[in-house]
Structure formats: structure tokens, C-alpha cells
Write a protein that holds these residues in place. Structure first.
Motif: not given
Ligand code: ZN
Length: 283
Positions: A172-190, A212-220
């Protein structure tokens, strides 16, 4: 509030007064944006020296400068990396006395700042009262009206992101300019390329995404782990403090404790010093 550093905020890392069984006769201060220690009043340099004989307890001060204030009180600046004034010299308010360091009996770069009454007394005066710097661990801004607006620190429990960290974009993420982030970019480590309050620049997409649309892709553990207050960490080789001074080799790879976490930096309890996040690994 008097500022013994050339500019910027002051961090109090140890207060004046009782410290365990001992009495701390000064305040320990870190210049957040400047290592240059200055005279806070016009004064005469009473002493500028270093005592290396460990039979003399004054060795603990390392390089120190004593200013004899015009009212007779004496102001000590200790643990300096170097001294830029000579005994007997007249100094003006704002003149640089030396660079903060950790000579003598010091752990981490800081200024031990101590005020004594006129005459040759080993008694100390309450330097917090005299200087206006609160006698409480924390960071203070002596000139709030002149400084740039501060980056708000994250609300408690809310994590901030740091440059170089690996993150994933949520559904459900959008860029700060309001455009939806394409599905293929979701859940991929950046990789985080830049951090601004509330948003992060994603290196691979070269686009800003709200926190709010980001989560850490981190180890322990390791370099990518989320670091929290109280965590045990080690400092990796080649590390520098946030003020640019190299972390001494003896502190590298040694287990240390996290006292505070801020955007991109970690306060190491044992060193009373901030270290950039990239040099800290969770163990
Ligand atoms: Zn001290």
C-alpha cells in the motif's frame, strides 16, 4: 548559558556533585558540533601544562588549561588533546584554548570543566550554577535562537532509519509525491541513501518513501541489526567518533553497552561518546 565550546550544543555526560563514593568536582561535557574549547570570559592563563608523573595526581587531568578569571576564581579545562595558549597569556572571551581530547585519566573525548574559588583552594564551586548548564545528563543548546531547526527525534518506541541500512517497502506504499509504489518493489530489500525527518531516500529507486511505509529488513545481530538502548555492541575497526576523532584501537571489538540511539548514531555508555551507526555491530 555559557558554552565552553566554540559553537553548537553541549552534551552533559557527567554532572557536578556526588558520583558513587566520590565527589565529581566539575562537569564532563562534550561539544556536539565543535571540539574547540574556548574561554567563556576574558581571563589570564594561570597554567597551561600536562603532568606526566603518575606520582602527582594532577596527571589525571592530562593537558589542562587553568584560566584565572578577573574575579580571582579559577576555571579548569582538562583532558585536552592539545593546548593553544601559554601560561601567563591574556585571552579574550571566545578565544580557542585547545581541542577537547582524552589525555590523562579519561575515557572518551570530553572536557572536564571545573571552577574553584579565588586563592589556592582544592575546593570546587558549583559550575552548573555558575555556567547555567543544567546539572543533568542531556544535550543543551546555549543559543537556541541562532541554531538551525533541530531534526525531531523519533517518538519513543518508533524506530528511525539510518543511511546504509536495509529496508523493505510495505504493502500500500506511495512515494512522497503520492504515486503508488509498483507492486514489484514491495517487500524487496533496498538500501537507505538519505534520511530526512519522516522520510527516506531509497537508493535503488532514487525515490523518497515515508517512514510509515518502510520496515527494517534486519537480522538480530551483526552490522544490520536494529540497535536499541541497553544492547551489547562492539565497535568495528577504522571507526571514528561522530566528531571525526578516531576511536582508539583498545576500544575496538570490545563489548560495550548502548546508552542512547539517535538517527545514524549510537551513544556508547562506556565511552560517553557518540559513534556513527555504521561502525557499531550488535553482538
Ligand atoms: Zn570529570
Amino acid at each position: 548559558m555559557k558554552n565552553p565550546f566554540e559553537s553548537g550544543k553541549i552534551r552533559v555526560t557527567s554532572v557536578y556533585g556526588k558520583r558513587g563514593d566520590a565527589f565529581h568536582k566539575g562537569m564532563d561535557l562534550v561539544g556536539v558540533s565543535s571540539l574547540r574549547v574556548v574561554a567563556v570570559e576574558d581571563a589570564t592563563v594561570g597554567v597551561s601544562t600536562i603532568i606526566t608523573d603518575h606520582g602527582n595526581r594532577t596527571w589525571e587531568w592530562g593537558n589542562y588549561v587553568r584560566l584565572d578569571l578577573d574575579d580571582g576564581r579559577r576555571l579548569y579545562h582538562c583532558h585536552l588533546a592539545n593546548r593553544l595558549v601559554k601560561t601567563g597569556e591574556r585571552v579574550r572571551k571566545g578565544q580557542v584554548l585547545g581541542i577537547a581530547g582524552e589525555t590523562g585519566n579519561a575515557t572518551g573525548v570530553h572536557l572536564h570543566w571545573e571552577l574553584r574559588p579565588a586563592g589556592y583552594s582544592t575546593e570546587s564551586l558549583n559550575i552548573s550554577e555558575w555556567s547555567g548548564i543544567p546539572n543533568k545528563i542531556g544535550t543543551y543548546d546555549p543559543s537556541p535562537t541562532e541554531s538551525a531547526p533541530e531534526t525531531p527525534s523519533p517518538a519513543p518506541g518508533k524506530e528511525s532509519f539510518y543511511v546504509g541500512e536495509t529496508v523493505k517497502i510495505k504493502q500500500g506504499a506511495v512515494y512522497t509525491n503520492g504515486v503508488k509504489v509498483p507492486k514489484k518493489y514491495l517487500g524487496v530489500p533496498y538500501t537507505v541513501e538519505e534520511v530526512k525527518p519522516g522520510r527516506v531516500l531509497i537508493a535503488e529507486l532514487y525515490s523518497w518513501v515515508a517512514d510509515e511505509y518502510l520496515e527494517k529488513a534486519a537480522g538480530s545481530s551483526g552490522a544490520d541489526a536494529v540497535i536499541r538502548v541497553g544492547d551489547r555492541v562492539k565497535i568495528v575497526s577504522g571507526a571514528k567518533y561522530t566528531n571525526g576523532v578516531k576511536v582508539p584501537v583498545r576500544y575496538l571489538g570490545v563489548p560495550m553497552t548502548v546508552a542512547q540511539v539517535r538517527e545514524g548514531r549510537v551513544l556508547i555508555s562506556e565511552l560517553n561518546s557518540w559513534v556513527p551507526r555504521q561502525y557499531v555491530e550488535k553482538i
